[in-house]
Design a protein around this motif. Structure first.
Motif, PDB file in Angstrom:
ATOM      1  N   TYR A  22      44.027  38.603  50.749  1.00  0.00           N
ATOM      2  CA  TYR A  22      44.253  39.377  49.520  1.00  0.00           C
ATOM      3  C   TYR A  22      45.417  39.103  48.804  1.00  0.00           C
ATOM      4  CZ  TYR A  22      45.381  43.399  46.827  1.00  0.00           C
ATOM      5  OH  TYR A  22      45.808  44.010  45.694  1.00  0.00           O
ATOM      6  N   ALA A  26      43.983  37.490  45.473  1.00  0.00           N
ATOM      7  CA  ALA A  26      43.618  38.289  44.746  1.00  0.00           C
ATOM      8  C   ALA A  26      44.097  38.082  43.157  1.00  0.00           C
ATOM      9  CB  ALA A  26      44.636  39.729  45.086  1.00  0.00           C
ATOM     10  N   GLY A  27      45.341  37.342  42.989  1.00  0.00           N
ATOM     11  CA  GLY A  27      45.508  37.084  41.621  1.00  0.00           C
ATOM     12  C   GLY A  27      44.618  36.213  40.848  1.00  0.00           C
ATOM     13  N   LEU A  30      41.315  38.191  40.107  1.00  0.00           N
ATOM     14  CA  LEU A  30      41.564  38.923  38.965  1.00  0.00           C
ATOM     15  C   LEU A  30      41.503  38.467  37.748  1.00  0.00           C
ATOM     16  CD1 LEU A  30      42.228  42.049  38.355  1.00  0.00           C
ATOM     17  CD2 LEU A  30      44.642  41.529  38.408  1.00  0.00           C
ATOM     18  N   GLY A  31      41.952  36.993  37.766  1.00  0.00           N
ATOM     19  CA  GLY A  31      41.919  36.284  36.392  1.00  0.00           C
ATOM     20  C   GLY A  31      40.536  36.076  36.129  1.00  0.00           C
ATOM     21  N   PHE A  34      39.304  38.992  34.387  1.00  0.00           N
ATOM     22  CA  PHE A  34      39.823  39.264  33.101  1.00  0.00           C
ATOM     23  C   PHE A  34      39.053  38.616  32.219  1.00  0.00           C
ATOM     24  CE2 PHE A  34      44.399  40.753  34.285  1.00  0.00           C
ATOM     25  CZ  PHE A  34      43.920  41.784  34.366  1.00  0.00           C
ATOM     26  N   ARG A  35      38.326  37.497  32.688  1.00  0.00           N
ATOM     27  CA  ARG A  35      37.602  36.697  31.571  1.00  0.00           C
ATOM     28  C   ARG A  35      36.143  37.134  31.194  1.00  0.00           C
ATOM     29  NH1 ARG A  35      35.845  32.374  33.802  1.00  0.00           N
ATOM     30  NH2 ARG A  35      37.261  32.044  35.615  1.00  0.00           N
ATOM     31  N   GLU A  44      40.260  45.075  37.440  1.00  0.00           N
ATOM     32  CA  GLU A  44      40.935  45.454  38.766  1.00  0.00           C
ATOM     33  C   GLU A  44      39.859  45.997  39.593  1.00  0.00           C
ATOM     34  OE1 GLU A  44      45.351  45.889  38.831  1.00  0.00           O
ATOM     35  OE2 GLU A  44      44.856  47.670  39.543  1.00  0.00           O
ATOM     36  N   GLU A  45      39.057  46.741  39.018  1.00  0.00           N
ATOM     37  CA  GLU A  45      38.177  47.532  39.970  1.00  0.00           C
ATOM     38  C   GLU A  45      37.149  46.486  40.476  1.00  0.00           C
ATOM     39  OE1 GLU A  45      39.051  50.742  40.283  1.00  0.00           O
ATOM     40  OE2 GLU A  45      37.329  51.156  41.473  1.00  0.00           O
ATOM     41  N   MET A  47      37.368  43.426  40.705  1.00  0.00           N
ATOM     42  CA  MET A  47      38.101  42.597  41.903  1.00  0.00           C
ATOM     43  C   MET A  47      38.219  43.124  43.086  1.00  0.00           C
ATOM     44  SD  MET A  47      41.182  41.838  43.662  1.00  0.00           S
ATOM     45  CE  MET A  47      42.676  42.687  42.581  1.00  0.00           C
ATOM     46  N   LEU A  48      38.664  44.402  43.211  1.00  0.00           N
ATOM     47  CA  LEU A  48      38.614  45.115  44.422  1.00  0.00           C
ATOM     48  C   LEU A  48      37.332  45.282  44.889  1.00  0.00           C
ATOM     49  CD1 LEU A  48      41.182  47.938  43.555  1.00  0.00           C
ATOM     50  CD2 LEU A  48      41.660  45.893  44.923  1.00  0.00           C
ATOM     51  N   MET A  51      36.282  41.987  46.370  1.00  0.00           N
ATOM     52  CA  MET A  51      37.077  41.802  47.825  1.00  0.00           C
ATOM     53  C   MET A  51      36.586  42.569  49.009  1.00  0.00           C
ATOM     54  SD  MET A  51      39.904  39.920  47.962  1.00  0.00           S
ATOM     55  CE  MET A  51      40.838  38.890  46.841  1.00  0.00           C
TER      56      MET A  51
END
Lengths: 178, 268
Positions: A22, A26-27, A30-31, A34-35, A44-45, A47-48, A51
């Protein structure tokens, strides 16, 4: 901790390995989100959720290709699933856009990452998705057609329309910058 | 600018977009990892709840089916509804043909004993058996067996079958007394138009029923009184509390007592 070791621990469901993965990825994951998604909370949701899927399905990773690539694919799929659920991709939208304008705007011009992201977010969801998958993630039209359940022709036309819109935006920002 | 250049611009800058997740994101992720466990425990709760519900429903059904109280209550409230109480319906229904026969033989027996009836018995027998066939047959049959009879004859039964015109014509005023083999009191009175079968037996059930009747009468009386006093109140007339079963003196005495007690406590 090298990667095969990490993957083994991950497959056993060790919390330490999960935390390690993580913190490392994670970064960037998340990127990616974002795209595809404009909203930060939503990204973020997604991404989690991605994961969680990575941790729960770690045993399915077969050491073919890189682990990071596998993770990326899961997260991208998660984002696509979210988009499909939330807003139909409007892939059928057929707006008339002028062909690529002849412009000498230099590609080397220093454009901030935030500006580019904003342009990407300015695209209709369908265009944005196809552009992301093809131009940035590097999938072929065939793969994209399968992922989005559309035909290859649609994928291609969506891509060219996305490019045309983005070029317009680039030119406009070029002009306003000068 | 070539299309591929546009792709390149975006890919170079956005492929590895730096982003920092919120500080609580890890905690949220761990929460998301838990749901499967939670779901299973919820499933257990649902199962337990449904099983409990089934057990309760089963018990309730069982009680309703077999509680003796409900059975007697039903017959007590409807004394005239049917000759046979619900508990005993099974016996008469199944044995009816046989009982009709026994009834006939009994009537035949009865014919032999009192000679006075003999003359007219030929006329009356069919009336007795037919007019009352369903209701009387079981009763007579039961008289034969004392144990059974006591169970069933607890209640007073009055039969008033429709008079047969033939009987009215042929027998203006006749009395026929039938005696069963066990010498229980069975009186079949044939008057011009009415056939009555009266069977009286002392039993606790009867007492219970009379108690219930008394209770009911008292309650109706009270209800009437309440209604009357309410009307009085509405019309501005004097209200008699005594008729409602309320003793004002007693209440006042109680009030006094409570006050005294309170005073004692306060002074302490």
């Amino acid at each position: 901790m090298n990667e095969p070791e990490l993957i083994k621990k991950l497959q056993k469901g060790e919390g330490k390995a999960q935390k390690f993965v993580y913190e490392k990825y994670a970064g960037s994951m998340l990127g990616i989100c974002f795209r595809y998604l404009k909203n930060q909370m939503e990204a973020e949701e997604v991404m989690l959720n991605g994961m969680v899927k990575i941790f729960q399905n770690a045993h399915q990773f077969k050491n073919e290709g890189s682990f990071e690539g596998w993770m990326k694919r899961i997260v991208v799929n998660e984002a696509l699933g979210y988009l499909r659920k939330k807003e139909p991709l409007h892939l059928a939208i057929e707006k008339d856009h002028s062909q690529l304008a002849a412009s000498d705007a230099s590609a080397e011009s220093e454009l901030a990452v935030e500006d580019l992201l904003q342009m990407l977010h300015g695209l209709p969801a369908g265009y944005r998705t196809v552009f992301n998958l093809y131009a940035i993630e590097g999938y072929s039209h065939k793969e994209i057609a399968e992922m989005l359940d559309i035909n290859e022709g649609t994928s291609k036309s969506q891509l060219s329309k996305a490019r045309a819109l983005l070029q317009k935006m680039l030119v406009r920002s070029e002009i306003s910058n000068n | 600018m070539e299309p591929e250049d546009i792709d390149k611009i975006f890919k170079d800058r956005l492929a590895n977009l730096p982003a920092t997740p919120a500080s609580d994101a890890w905690a949220r992720l761990q929460q998301k990892m838990e749901p499967p466990k939670k779901a299973r425990s919820m499933w257990i709760y649902y199962t337990a709840a449904s099983i409990t519900l089934l057990i309760i429903a089963g018990l309730w059904f069982f009680n309703n089916q077999y509680s003796p109280g409900s059975g007697t209550l039903a017959t007590v409230n409807k004394p005239k509804a049917s000759a046979v109480s619900p508990l005993k319906t099974a016996t008469p229904v199944t044995i009816i043909p046989e009982e009709v026969k026994t009834a006939e033989t009994q009537v035949a027996q009865a014919e032999n004993i009192p000679s006075e009836i003999k003359q007219k018995s030929k006329n009356q027998r069919p009336v007795v058996v037919k007019g009352d066939e369903k209701m009387k047959a079981p009763v007579i049959a039961k008289l034969k067996k004392p144990v059974k009879a006591e169970k069933i004859l607890a209640k007073e039964k009055t039969y008033e079958p429709t008079p047969s015109p033939a009987l009215v014509a042929s027998a203006p005023e006749e009395k026929i007394t039938l005696r069963g083999p066990d010498n229980s009191e069975t009186a079949t009175v044939l008057t011009a138009s009415i056939i009555e079968v009266k069977i009286k037996r002392d039993s606790p059930e009867e007492e219970e029923r009379s108690d219930l009747r008394e209770n009911l009468a008292r309650k109706t009386n009270l209800l009437k009184n309440i209604y009357k006093q309410a009307r009085n109140l509405k019309n501005g007339e004097q209200v008699e509390l005594a008729s409602l079963g309320i003793d004002t003196d007693k209440i006042n005495a109680e009030k006094k007592e409570i006050k005294e007690k309170l005073n004692k406590v306060i002074s302490l």
